[in-house]
Design a protein around this motif. Sequence first.
Motif, PDB file in Angstrom:
ATOM      1  N   SER B 207       0.823  -1.206   0.000  1.00  0.00           N
ATOM      2  CA  SER B 207       0.000   0.000   0.000  1.00  0.00           C
ATOM      3  C   SER B 207       0.863   1.265   0.000  1.00  0.00           C
ATOM      4  O   SER B 207       0.332   2.366   0.042  1.00  0.00           O
ATOM      5  N   ARG B 278     -10.042   4.195  -4.126  1.00  0.00           N
ATOM      6  CA  ARG B 278      -8.994   3.158  -4.192  1.00  0.00           C
ATOM      7  C   ARG B 278      -9.449   1.921  -3.431  1.00  0.00           C
ATOM      8  O   ARG B 278     -10.035   2.024  -2.357  1.00  0.00           O
ATOM      9  N   GLY B 307      -7.346  -2.715   1.882  1.00  0.00           N
ATOM     10  CA  GLY B 307      -7.415  -1.274   2.110  1.00  0.00           C
ATOM     11  C   GLY B 307      -8.404  -0.622   1.167  1.00  0.00           C
ATOM     12  O   GLY B 307      -8.635  -1.099   0.057  1.00  0.00           O
ATOM     13  N   ALA B 309      -9.922   3.537   0.132  1.00  0.00           N
ATOM     14  CA  ALA B 309      -9.806   4.972   0.393  1.00  0.00           C
ATOM     15  C   ALA B 309     -10.715   5.732  -0.542  1.00  0.00           C
ATOM     16  O   ALA B 309     -10.980   5.298  -1.676  1.00  0.00           O
ATOM     17  N   GLU B 311     -11.273   9.896  -1.709  1.00  0.00           N
ATOM     18  CA  GLU B 311     -10.751  11.246  -1.558  1.00  0.00           C
ATOM     19  C   GLU B 311     -11.679  12.225  -2.279  1.00  0.00           C
ATOM     20  O   GLU B 311     -12.174  11.939  -3.365  1.00  0.00           O
ATOM     21  N   CYS B 320      -9.579  12.994   2.698  1.00  0.00           N
ATOM     22  CA  CYS B 320      -9.377  11.593   2.340  1.00  0.00           C
ATOM     23  C   CYS B 320      -9.713  10.710   3.534  1.00  0.00           C
ATOM     24  O   CYS B 320      -9.234  10.934   4.645  1.00  0.00           O
ATOM     25  N   SER B 322      -9.634   6.786   4.752  1.00  0.00           N
ATOM     26  CA  SER B 322      -9.098   5.486   4.360  1.00  0.00           C
ATOM     27  C   SER B 322      -9.207   4.493   5.508  1.00  0.00           C
ATOM     28  O   SER B 322      -9.250   4.862   6.674  1.00  0.00           O
ATOM     29  N   GLN B 324      -7.703   0.477   6.626  1.00  0.00           N
ATOM     30  CA  GLN B 324      -6.823  -0.642   6.284  1.00  0.00           C
ATOM     31  C   GLN B 324      -6.908  -1.736   7.323  1.00  0.00           C
ATOM     32  O   GLN B 324      -6.978  -1.449   8.527  1.00  0.00           O
TER      33      GLN B 324
END
Lengths: 187, 802
Positions: B207, B278, B307, B309, B311, B320, B322, B324
Amino acid sequence: MIAVLMTLLACSDVTKPGSIDDHVHGVIESVTLTFSPQSGGADVASEYHDGEADPITLAAGEVYDLSVAFGDHDHDSTGEIEADAEEHQIFFLGEGVDSEATGTTGGMLSIAYADSDDNGLPLGLWAEAEATAAGEVTLGVVLRHLPPENDVALKVDGLAETVASDGLAAIGGESDVDVDFFVEITE
Amino acid sequence: MLLAACLWTLSTNTRADDNLRAPPTLTQPATLRYPPEAAGATGQVTVRVTVGTDGLVSDVDVLEGPAAFYDEAIRAGYTLQFLPGTRNGAPVESTEIVYFRFLPPQDLDAPAQQTGDLIIEAERPEDRDTHARTTLGEEDIEDAAGQNLAETVADEAGVTLSSGSSDAAKPIIRGQSERRLLILYDGTRHESQKWGPDHAPEIDLFSAGQVSIIKGAAGARYGPDAIGGVLLVDPPPMRIEPGYGGKALLAGNTNGRRGYAALRLDAAPEQTSHFSYRLEGNVSRGADTSAPDYVLGNTASTLWNLGAAIEYRHGTTEVCLSYQHHDFRAGIFYGTTSASPEEFLAQHEAGRPASADAWVSTYGIDRAYQDVTHDRLLLHTIHTPGAWLLETRYAFQVNQRQEFEQVRQDITGPQYDFTLRTHSLDVIANHAGRYIGDAVLEGGLGLQGIFQENVYGGYSLLPNYRAFGGGLFAFERLDLGRGAVEAGARYDRLSRTAYLSEADFESHTLRQTLDEGTCDVSGDGVASCPAAYQTGSVSLGGLWSAVEDTLELKLDLSSASRFPNADELYLIGYAPSFPVYALGAPDLGAETTWGASPTAGLRLGSIEAELSGYANYITDYIYFAPDTTDSGDLRYEETIRGTWPLYTYRPLDAWFRGADGTVTIGAEAPVGLRLQGALVRATDAASGDHLIGTPADRARATLTARPPEAPWLKAPALSVSVDAVARQSRTDPALDYVPAPDGYLLLGAGLQADVPLRGQALRLGIEGSNLLNRAYRDYTSLTRYYADQPGRDIRVRVGTDF
């Protein structure tokens, strides 16, 4: 504001240490040896706990049934060892002690296995102890945990003899108990 | 149209030895026009330009930065002109990362001729930092596909690794292990149970788009724990250009028959132009690894990461979010049984583990094993109102570590169960560059808060605790063109209350390691023991281009502090995976390092070199070592499992001194050579005795050949490397069970190339380590007491972007 934030984020499990110890039974904290004279008479027992054990007095010429018991902080855990007999073996060690694990003869205390697991291999919760001569010996009791590795049993025939020839390091596994008892053998 | 002062910068983001081509050289910079819609904001925009063989820019992709500046950055990107990049002297198409920094004009209504100065500076993070610093780019990270963070950064001079008794490793920078390193993931402190020898950092390297290794204390800028250095792990920028893309990687190892697969998907749909998305994940599974003469039983492991994300960008604001998840399960080497010290010595004497002959390599994981998860939720915002850049990060991290010991069959749960929950909030305000004559002053200030709870259940080992901490810092940097000076200061405070169970509290008070008066005992017997610490750190650094483009000198004077961890204060019990009985010291205070580190960088023709030295004095260094009586005899603990050596934590003043460096000759030539080496000396300042656990002296030589390309094979490179590690002779034999292992030489080789495939490149690599299958033991590895290090391994990887 910080106090409010901390109250919001805080979880109560923090202030209760040890609240998730359900799976840690089996930490052995005490070892009890009980010598029962085969000719009758009172048992001689000694419990090892917190680093201390009472001395044991045996009579020369007497044969005893020796039982070994283990306990954790609130109950007897001997049954757990018995249930997992195929993964455990007790070794009797010490100078002046004649056993399969010392490989010596002519000592003052002779100990022989009197029980076995389902595979016919010795366990050691029961043994026969003969006080052969007067004197003092330090009796070492080792409870060895021998779980299989790669599905191959570590507890195999002749382990006590391997301990006698090459030491405990040669048999794998871990010692759950490794304690000494002071034994005096009187005339 | 108003014109603005601008800074533009250029970067070559790879390590010299991996640089297969000479980068393009800028001949005509751009003039930036400040976009009025940015309304006085300051911003940096990162773009990737494609430079054709004619030196003209054929493509510009915006990678990162405030949206208000995109149009202008793209326009300016196309006006740049270069001398084309070359390979073996022939011009080739290449890409470069360019940074545009927009400063608002002094007066927004001023006439157009007020353009300000054009300042050209190298923006490589390592060139700007006054510390010795190395940055690994995405290609370097891909080269390491399937390896963990510690293995990846250990390729750098001055960085080594310590491996535990499982398939996990921790980095060591300049002799300081993970406890004294700070890992920042996406700018957030990585919070985990990092005190045990088997506790590897829970970082998903796939990542990451960039990993920076800062060597030396950096407490003023990054906060507590940054005593030995800092690892900055940053994800690659989110996709901004409308469309879809991603990356796929496959790798495999022969030793342990490990397979690794990873996939990243990036999307910036046209319909929702302000958003980027993502999704990424990877999975890896390996069987037991093997030393040259036997299998290392029960070292199999499985690992997966996931993960996501999202944004949002609009004007001068970026948000953003995110998440994980990291999941790692690894067997603990069968040979690492905590048998009695006598047995431990006997089996070391024997040279190989007792039941090694019976071990076979399987994917199964037996007890003992560890099961570790780490979850991180991060909300990151960047806002650039006027001349300030405001950055906030809120993170919630949960690290759960369960360790399953050898127990009787009716017990199924873990015997050690740790949960660490951390909330953190970082607020940083950077002010825009301001001109002071010809110099530019940049800097900012920040605030950091942390709330942490640790819940432990299992065998007597650690207490629960709740901690609240905060830090306040400020830093300024004055850029003078040929040099720069930096200064920073920071204040940190931590208050922590430990909650000890009745039994643990009794054990401590019986031993008099804990003063009863310092704790409150509640009705249910739980003792709450509060403690508070505060530290300050400062830094002063400078860099000077003594001979322009040839010799650069840096000097860093920094301090950093570390608060004692809960294990150092309250540990009581058998140390995990090590046959000692360990006791914490509740009255330990914070340790502080004061360090000086000069660094010299040389670029002369095809020679590139960096040499860095350091001297760090650490006050109240918390040393974990055998306890001795007043007469110098070792102390032992009588337990039901036998007589065990007693280890304690105690403070001493320590010196860490050393040097590390790298020389690269012909980084872009058909044949190149790279040499690197590192020395560390760690001593007790009072007695002059060497400290245990310090990495041995080491050096590496890598010879790389870059044969000519074929149409179907781009950028081929072939390398052979030799690692030489000396025996650690600077130890006190009285403080270790067994002598330090012998030195060793390891041979490695690698081959890499790109294969063009439908407009994309398929990147291939094959890398062999310990090719001669040499049996050796490493001084900083826990395994050295029990078994040899893994033998020969061949790693193959293939990756592509799409």
